[in-house]
Structure formats: structure tokens, C-alpha cells
Design a protein around this motif. Structure first.
Motif, PDB file in Angstrom:
ATOM      1  N   SER A   1       5.977  -3.809 -12.839  1.00  0.00           N
ATOM      2  CA  SER A   1       5.060  -3.755 -11.702  1.00  0.00           C
ATOM      3  C   SER A   1       3.750  -3.164 -12.188  1.00  0.00           C
ATOM      4  O   SER A   1       3.742  -2.281 -13.035  1.00  0.00           O
TER       5      SER A   1
ATOM      6  N   ASP B   1       4.807   1.926   1.069  1.00  0.00           N
ATOM      7  CA  ASP B   1       4.468   0.833   1.976  1.00  0.00           C
ATOM      8  C   ASP B   1       4.659  -0.479   1.235  1.00  0.00           C
ATOM      9  O   ASP B   1       4.068  -0.684   0.164  1.00  0.00           O
TER      10      ASP B   1
ATOM     11  N   ASN C   1       1.127   1.070  -6.421  1.00  0.00           N
ATOM     12  CA  ASN C   1       0.676  -0.259  -6.838  1.00  0.00           C
ATOM     13  C   ASN C   1      -0.768  -0.248  -7.335  1.00  0.00           C
ATOM     14  O   ASN C   1      -1.609   0.456  -6.780  1.00  0.00           O
TER      15      ASN C   1
ATOM     16  N   ASN D   1      -4.143   3.135  -3.669  1.00  0.00           N
ATOM     17  CA  ASN D   1      -4.000   1.991  -4.578  1.00  0.00           C
ATOM     18  C   ASN D   1      -5.350   1.632  -5.194  1.00  0.00           C
ATOM     19  O   ASN D   1      -6.106   2.519  -5.552  1.00  0.00           O
TER      20      ASN D   1
ATOM     21  N   MET E   1       0.842  -1.186   0.000  1.00  0.00           N
ATOM     22  CA  MET E   1       0.000   0.000   0.000  1.00  0.00           C
ATOM     23  C   MET E   1       0.875   1.234   0.000  1.00  0.00           C
ATOM     24  O   MET E   1       1.971   1.212   0.513  1.00  0.00           O
ATOM     25  N   CYS E   2       0.380   2.219  -0.575  1.00  0.00           N
ATOM     26  CA  CYS E   2       1.123   3.485  -0.657  1.00  0.00           C
ATOM     27  C   CYS E   2       0.117   4.613  -0.616  1.00  0.00           C
ATOM     28  O   CYS E   2      -1.040   4.429  -0.998  1.00  0.00           O
TER      29      CYS E   2
HETATM   30  C1  LIG Z   1       6.124  -1.749  -4.437  1.00  0.00           C
HETATM   31  C2  LIG Z   1       5.918  -0.268  -4.757  1.00  0.00           C
HETATM   32  C3  LIG Z   1       4.476   0.060  -4.572  1.00  0.00           C
HETATM   33  C4  LIG Z   1       4.119   0.003  -3.104  1.00  0.00           C
HETATM   34  C5  LIG Z   1       2.659  -0.157  -2.991  1.00  0.00           C
HETATM   35  O1  LIG Z   1       1.854   0.570  -3.545  1.00  0.00           O
HETATM   36  N1  LIG Z   1       2.296  -1.199  -2.257  1.00  0.00           N
HETATM   37  C6  LIG Z   1       0.906  -1.496  -2.094  1.00  0.00           C
HETATM   38  C7  LIG Z   1       0.650  -2.968  -2.132  1.00  0.00           C
HETATM   39  S1  LIG Z   1      -1.072  -3.151  -2.346  1.00  0.00           S
HETATM   40  O2  LIG Z   1      -1.469  -2.475  -3.594  1.00  0.00           O
HETATM   41  O3  LIG Z   1      -1.722  -2.558  -1.216  1.00  0.00           O
HETATM   42  O4  LIG Z   1      -1.302  -4.596  -2.467  1.00  0.00           O
HETATM   43  C8  LIG Z   1       6.306   0.087  -6.185  1.00  0.00           C
HETATM   44  C9  LIG Z   1       6.233   1.608  -6.383  1.00  0.00           C
HETATM   45  C10 LIG Z   1       7.264   1.947  -7.469  1.00  0.00           C
HETATM   46  C11 LIG Z   1       7.745   0.591  -7.957  1.00  0.00           C
HETATM   47  C12 LIG Z   1       9.087   0.518  -8.695  1.00  0.00           C
HETATM   48  C13 LIG Z   1       9.071   1.464  -9.897  1.00  0.00           C
HETATM   49  C14 LIG Z   1      10.357   1.349 -10.692  1.00  0.00           C
HETATM   50  C15 LIG Z   1      10.608  -0.080 -11.179  1.00  0.00           C
HETATM   51  C16 LIG Z   1       9.614  -0.460 -12.249  1.00  0.00           C
HETATM   52  C17 LIG Z   1       9.934  -1.844 -12.805  1.00  0.00           C
HETATM   53  O5  LIG Z   1       8.970  -2.149 -13.758  1.00  0.00           O
HETATM   54  C18 LIG Z   1       9.857  -2.856 -11.676  1.00  0.00           C
HETATM   55  C19 LIG Z   1      10.782  -2.524 -10.537  1.00  0.00           C
HETATM   56  C20 LIG Z   1      10.603  -1.087 -10.004  1.00  0.00           C
HETATM   57  C21 LIG Z   1      11.848  -0.817  -9.132  1.00  0.00           C
HETATM   58  C22 LIG Z   1       9.301  -0.924  -9.174  1.00  0.00           C
HETATM   59  C23 LIG Z   1       9.257  -1.869  -7.948  1.00  0.00           C
HETATM   60  C24 LIG Z   1       7.961  -1.715  -7.112  1.00  0.00           C
HETATM   61  O6  LIG Z   1       6.861  -2.195  -7.834  1.00  0.00           O
HETATM   62  C25 LIG Z   1       7.707  -0.257  -6.693  1.00  0.00           C
HETATM   63  C26 LIG Z   1       8.775   0.109  -5.664  1.00  0.00           C
END
Ligand SMILES: C[C@H](CCC(=O)NCCS(=O)(=O)O)[C@H]1CC[C@H]2[C@@H]3CC[C@@H]4C[C@H](O)CC[C@]4(C)[C@H]3C[C@H](O)[C@]12C
Length: 323
Positions: free
Chosen positions: A136, A19, A79, A170, A1-2
Motif C-alpha cells: 500500500s 477511514d 494512505n 493523507n 482517508m485517515c
Molecule cells: C487503507 C488504510 C489507509 C486508510 C486511508 O488512509 N485511507 C485514505 C484513502 S485516501 O488517501 O483519502 O484516498 C491502510 C492503512 C494501513 C494499511 C495496511 C498496513 C499493513 C498492510 C501493508 C501491506 O503492504 C498491504 C496490506 C496492509 C494490511 C495495509 C492495507 C491498507 O492499505 C491499510 C489498512
């Protein structure tokens, strides 16, 4: 989550909570104007606006999570699992992979209006960075000091929403969050006035009762409402200290404490919170274990350089002992 947010006092601020249940090893990354941005389908942009933000650097490429350019335009990826849908190459469009999206927009646009022009021609290309680093599922908020939009590439195509709330979380799609907010229109910063029934008299027994019903859970829909209420009712002085303090408090209202949200790999927690002064190009952050605000000022770097500049996050509490 973010959760992502904007905030304005004398200056404009943009930031987010990241997050997740693990960290990729992201750093505060400055991309100077002469670092050549090479795009998979769109050639090279040798000179562009300089960027500052949080990125995971791979093969000398800044994979930005969120960033601001020297003109104050900002963007964050959040996400969007199950809804994000990236496309095969479209010969009629500018084909940009999702990991190139932040460099593409922030490298070239100074305002949301200019971003809108680019978006009219854009298709988000379904192509991985590497086999080890697949795409992602993301959606994005883009903001300047006057407005915000949300970009979602879904089955139906590329959707662009105006975001009058200045908050983003999200799933589900952004239109849901705007509609859902209406469910909370009865909530207020003021003492409640009873509309329960004219047959009974209610007197509030304490403060804050106007906000009873404001959700406190960690779901995306609830974080949207909580952050929106906090941001839209925010009140602070105009100084940098008062502004960034207030900004981090807005983010803290929807931060995630380790243990409350279990995932397959562990627990979701607020890995970092960021707040960029988009007028000054200063990127401030805190991490889960470092509550001290740390700042990186892009204008203290050589913005005409060719190489990425990267500051590893300072993690672990910085405790000021007073005796
Ligand atoms: C995990 C994060 C979102 C957190 C979030 O929102 N969590 C909610 C979960 S839930 O929705 O509640 O279930 C996201 C946000 C930005 C993302 C990067 C963007 C650049 C790059 C793009 C490439 O293609 C893949 C790798 C890459 C490093 C990505 C990794 C990861 O995906 C990152 C960190």
C-alpha cells in the motif's frame, strides 16, 4: 482517508481514525517479546519490545496499521497514494519493506530519537507481502510522549519531518500541511475582534464565531486543519476517562459518515477509531457501529510469550437500556 493524533494529559495518548471503504478483518493484536520477527532482508529479531495495535494477521504475521510498544513509542501508517515511492534493494542501507516498518521500529526503539537513528540507515524496499497482497502507498507518523515525526518515502528519497502539530492525514506531502495551516492563523477559540475595517463596527451575534472559516469538509488538507485546531485547543481533565473521552472527540471532529464520500467500491467511512494510552499499554477503540469504548490491556497478556494474541473487534452497538 485517515487521521492520526497524539494527546497528552497525565498520560500520553496516540490513535487514529481508519477511514476506508472496506475492512480487511483487522483485530487488536499483541505481539509478545519472543515472537520472532523475520525480516525479508534483515534476518530475524528473536527478542524485541512487545507491541499492541491494530493489525491484519496473515500467515501468522501481524500487518500493523498502527501500534504502540511497551516503551510508549507509537506509529501509524496512513494512505499516501501517488506520492509513496518504495525503492529497489540498496546495499548501503537497512532494507525494510513497508509492511515490516512498524515491527522494525517499534520492536527496537524506545523513543523518537532512537527511531531517527534507525531511519538514517533505512530504505523502504519495494517488495510485496504476497502477490495477492501488494504494497500500500503509505506514510507514517512516529511519536513518543515528547515529540512526533513524519516519514515519507518519495521519489526523492526518505523524508523525515518534525511534526509540531501532533496530527497527520493523507496527501499531499507533509510540508504542504504545515504551510497550509498558516492560512488559518486568523482562526481562534476566542470571540473574534474585528479587523475588517475601522469604518464599521461588528459585534459577534453568537458563540464560536472565532472559528468561522475552519474547514468542515472531508478532504485530507481540511481534516488536517480541523483536527489540528481541535487538538491544539483541547482542554480536558487528567483522568483516564476525561483524557480518552477528549481524544475520541478530537478524532470525531474529522470522522467520516457513510454516504458523504463515494468511492469506486462504495463509501468511505470511519471503520474504527483508536486511542492507545501509551504509558499503560491499553488500546481503546470504537467501530463505526459500536460507539462503546472497548479496551485491551497488553499487560494482562503474557508479554514473554511467543505467539500473537488477537482480539476480534466487537462490532454492533452495545446499548445500555436504562429501563
Ligand atoms: C487503507 C488504510 C489507509 C486508510 C486511508 O488512509 N485511507 C485514505 C484513502 S485516501 O488517501 O483519502 O484516498 C491502510 C492503512 C494501513 C494499511 C495496511 C498496513 C499493513 C498492510 C501493508 C501491506 O503492504 C498491504 C496490506 C496492509 C494490511 C495495509 C492495507 C491498507 O492499505 C491499510 C489498512
Amino acid at each position: 482517508m485517515c487521521t492520526a493524533a497524539t494527546y497528552k494529559t497525565k498520560n500520553h495518548y496516540f490513535g487514529r481514525n481508519l477511514d476506508y471503504d472496506f475492512s480487511y478483518g483487522e483485530t487488536v493484536t499483541i505481539t509478545p517479546r519472543n515472537y520472532p520477527f523475520r525480516f525479508r532482508r534483515m534476518g530475524e529479531i528473536p527478542v524485541h519490545y512487545a507491541l499492541i495495535g491494530m493489525a491484519f494477521i496473515q500467515q501468522d504475521y501481524p500487518l500493523y496499521y498502527d501500534a504502540t510498544n511497551e516503551m510508549g513509542l507509537s506509529m501509524a501508517g496512513l494512505n499516501f497514494p501517488g506520492n509513496a515511492d518504495y525503492k529497489p534493494e540498496d546495499p548501503e542501507k537497512d532494507n525494510i519493506t513497508p509492511f515490516e516498518f512498524i515491527p522494525w521500529i517499534l520492536g527496537q526503539c524506545a523513543t523518537v530519537d532512537e527511531a531517527r537513528e534507525k531511519l538514517a540507515r533505512l530504505s523502504l524496499l519495494n517488495e510485496n507481502f504476497t502477490p495477492q497482497l501488494p504494497l500500500s502507498p503509505l506514510h507514517w507518523m512516529i511519536s513518543d510522549r515528547n515529540e512526533s515525526i513524519v516519514v515519507e518515502s518519495v521519489k526523492d528519497g526518505l523524508k523525515i519531518y518534525d511534526n509540531p502539530v501532533g496530527i497527520m492525514t493523507n496527501n499531499p506531502t507533509f510540508d504542504f500541511h504545515l504551510t497550509n495551516l498558516v492560512n488559518y492563523m486568523g482562526i481562534s477559540r476566542e470571540d473574534p475582534k474585528s479587523r475588517f475595517s475601522d469604518q464599521i463596527q461588528f459585534v459577534p451575534y453568537g458563540r464560536g464565531m472565532g472559528s468561522i472559516g475552519l474547514p468542515g469538509d472531508l478532504s485530507s488538507a481540511s481534516r488536517f486543519v480541523k483536527a489540528a485546531f481541535t487538538r491544539l485547543n483541547s482542554f480536558s481533565g487528567e483522568s483516564e476517562s476525561e483524557s480518552i473521552s477528549q481524544f475520541f472527540h478530537i478524532l470525531a471532529s474529522v470522522a467520516q459518515q457513510k454516504g458523504c464520500c463515494q468511492t469506486a467500491q462504495g463509501f468511505e467511512y470511519t471503520i474504527y477509531s483508536s486511542c492507545c494510552n501509551t504509558d499503560k499499554g491499553i488500546y481503546y477503540y470504537t467501530t463505526y457501529e459500536n460507539s462503546q469504548i472497548t479496551g485491551v490491556d497488553m499487560h494482562r497478556e503474557d508479554l514473554d510469550g511467543r505467539n500473537l494474541v488477537s482480539y476480534p473487534l466487537i462490532e454492533g452497538q452495545q446499548i445500555l437500556m436504562q429501563n
